[in-house]
Design an enzyme around this catalytic site. Structure first.
Site, short mmCIF file in Angstrom:
data_model
loop_
_atom_site.label_atom_id
_atom_site.label_comp_id
_atom_site.label_asym_id
_atom_site.label_seq_id
_atom_site.Cartn_x
_atom_site.Cartn_y
_atom_site.Cartn_z
N GLU A 156 0.78 -1.24 0.00
CA GLU A 156 0.00 0.00 0.00
C GLU A 156 0.82 1.29 0.00
O GLU A 156 0.63 2.15 0.86
CB GLU A 156 -0.96 -0.02 1.20
CG GLU A 156 -1.86 -1.25 1.20
CD GLU A 156 -2.74 -1.38 2.44
OE1 GLU A 156 -2.62 -0.54 3.35
OE2 GLU A 156 -3.56 -2.31 2.48
N GLU A 261 -5.62 -11.30 -1.44
CA GLU A 261 -6.41 -11.22 -0.19
C GLU A 261 -7.90 -11.27 -0.52
O GLU A 261 -8.69 -10.48 -0.03
CB GLU A 261 -6.07 -9.93 0.58
CG GLU A 261 -4.58 -9.76 0.84
CD GLU A 261 -4.23 -8.55 1.70
OE1 GLU A 261 -5.15 -7.97 2.32
OE2 GLU A 261 -3.04 -8.18 1.76
C1 GLA Z 1 -4.81 -5.25 4.27
C2 GLA Z 1 -3.56 -5.99 4.70
C3 GLA Z 1 -3.85 -7.31 5.33
C4 GLA Z 1 -5.05 -7.25 6.26
C5 GLA Z 1 -6.23 -6.71 5.51
C6 GLA Z 1 -7.48 -6.68 6.31
O1 GLA Z 1 -5.29 -5.61 3.10
O2 GLA Z 1 -2.66 -6.20 3.64
O3 GLA Z 1 -2.75 -7.74 6.04
O4 GLA Z 1 -4.75 -6.48 7.37
O5 GLA Z 1 -5.90 -5.40 5.13
O6 GLA Z 1 -7.53 -7.55 7.34
#
Ligand code: GLA
Length: 372
Positions: A156, A261
């Site tokens: 990010e 994710e």
């Molecule tokens: C982000 C992070 C993850 C996690 C998610 C939500 O995407 O990369 O590690 O914390 O948020 O749980």
């Protein structure tokens, strides 16, 4: 004697029939080149959640640690590392023959305040933060050298419009902090794959900025193996066209793409949800916690279609890994985000570990592809 051998033959036949009847797993249906996995929590990697553990072992060939490799967990204080849960996570993956992902080396969240504090009350400077980063990466990546196959190096770094996120990393080090993190990670384990990970890369400005960022790293001779889209998506958003375009653009730029994710939020989001007014928050929660007692069949079907449509695109564009953010609906972070205390249904298994229609839909897409 004859009776015994007949009995043994009968038992063998039963076992064979049972095996043949067992439906294939997601990992066995996935085409070559596609790893499929889940983020697991501390309980799941250390025997505390046998139901989810059995699903992970049967269905997946890669795992990600949901939290246990984040800076605040492994390196809570200067000079103090706590590797217990991370060791158990890596052992779990290795024991089960999985590709183990390390998440995450550099992020602006879940990083303890000391990392961003200047020495002796002074303002944090570039050299101090670079030294902390290098030390952290050398210790953590070095510990799992040869066992963790790939690392989310930076998480990010970009804003929604593609500009740099104004994080303490950027402020103290400058724009080359990303390159430095990749350099340090490669130094610590030259064989490990290295990834850039972010969310909402389906937004064209952010996607193009991420592509430029990793192209810039490559131009400097740094190792980058894949671009990761987190894919915390909703039941309708982002539109399939946007996902299709994102994957096409990343592939065209020459990058492997990972969906790192994945989950699908089925609840409505209110633009006002972030307000600090507690009474208002409670009202929003009550109004938007619309499936407290189970997901209605029509929504189950809608979720299944959404997953099937997304997986069709992953296959179309040759995505290299899909990792779900969690295993069953029992422990998803989406029960508490963006509003704490709502019941959500974002994954392929329900809270009791039963396969949902969305599981069948994903398996079907994979099966059809395998049959081609
Ligand atoms: C982000 C992070 C993850 C996690 C998610 C939500 O995407 O990369 O590690 O914390 O948020 O749980």
């Amino acid at each position: 004697m004859r009776r015994n051998s007949l009995l043994a033959a009968g038992l063998l036949l039963c076992a064979a029939v049972a095996l043949a009847a067992e439906p294939p797993s997601l990992k066995s249906l996935a085409p070559p080149g596609l790893r499929i996995g889940a983020a697991i929590n501390r309980g799941q990697s250390s025997g505390g959640d046998p139901k989810a553990e059995a699903i992970v072992i049967r269905q997946f060939n890669t795992v990600t640690a949901e939290n246990d490799l984040k800076w605040e967990r492994v390196h809570p204080e200067p000079g103090r590392f706590d590797f217990g849960p991370a060791d158990r996570y890596v052992d779990f993956g290795a024991r089960n023959g999985m590709f183990v992902v390390g998440h995450v080396l550099l992020w602006h969240q879940q990083t303890p305040a000391w990392v961003f504090a200047g020495e002796g009350g002074k303002k944090l400077d570039r050299e101090t933060l670079l030294a902390r980063l290098r030390g952290h990466i050398a210790t953590v990546v070095g510990r799992y050298k040869g066992r963790i196959g790939g690392w989310d190096v930076v998480n990010e770094a970009l804003e929604e419009d593609g500009t740099w996120r104004k994080s303490p990393w950027l402020e103290a080090i400058g724009e080359d902090y990303v390159a430095k993190a990749f350099e340090f990670a490669h130094e610590a384990d030259p064989a490990a794959e290295l990834y850039y990970n972010d969310y909402n890369l389906w937004k064209p400005a952010k996607r193009d900025a991420a592509i430029r960022l990793v192209q810039g790293l490559k131009a400097k001779g740094l190792r980058v193996d894949a671009l990761g889209e987190q894919a915390h998506w909703g039941i309708d958003d982002p539109p399939l066209e946007a996902i299709d375009e994102m994957l096409a653009a990343m592939r065209k730029a020459g990058f492997a793409v990972h969906v790192t994710e994945l989950d699908m939020d089925v609840l409505p989001r209110d633009p006002d949800q972030w307000g600090a007014d507690l009474a208002k928050k409670a009202r929003i929660r009550a109004a938007s916690n619309i499936y407290p007692d189970g997901l209605p069949p029509a929504m189950q079907e809608k979720l299944a279609r959404r997953y099937a449509d997304c997986f069709a695109l992953f296959l179309k564009h040759g995505v290299g890994r899909v990792t779900f953010w969690g295993v069953t609906d029992a422990t998803s972070w989406l029960h508490d985000f963006p509003i704490p205390g709502r019941v959500n249904y974002p994954l392929l298994w329900d809270k009791d570990g039963r396969e949902k229609p969305a599981f069948d839909a994903v398996a079907d897409v994979l099966r059809k592809r395998a049959a081609r």
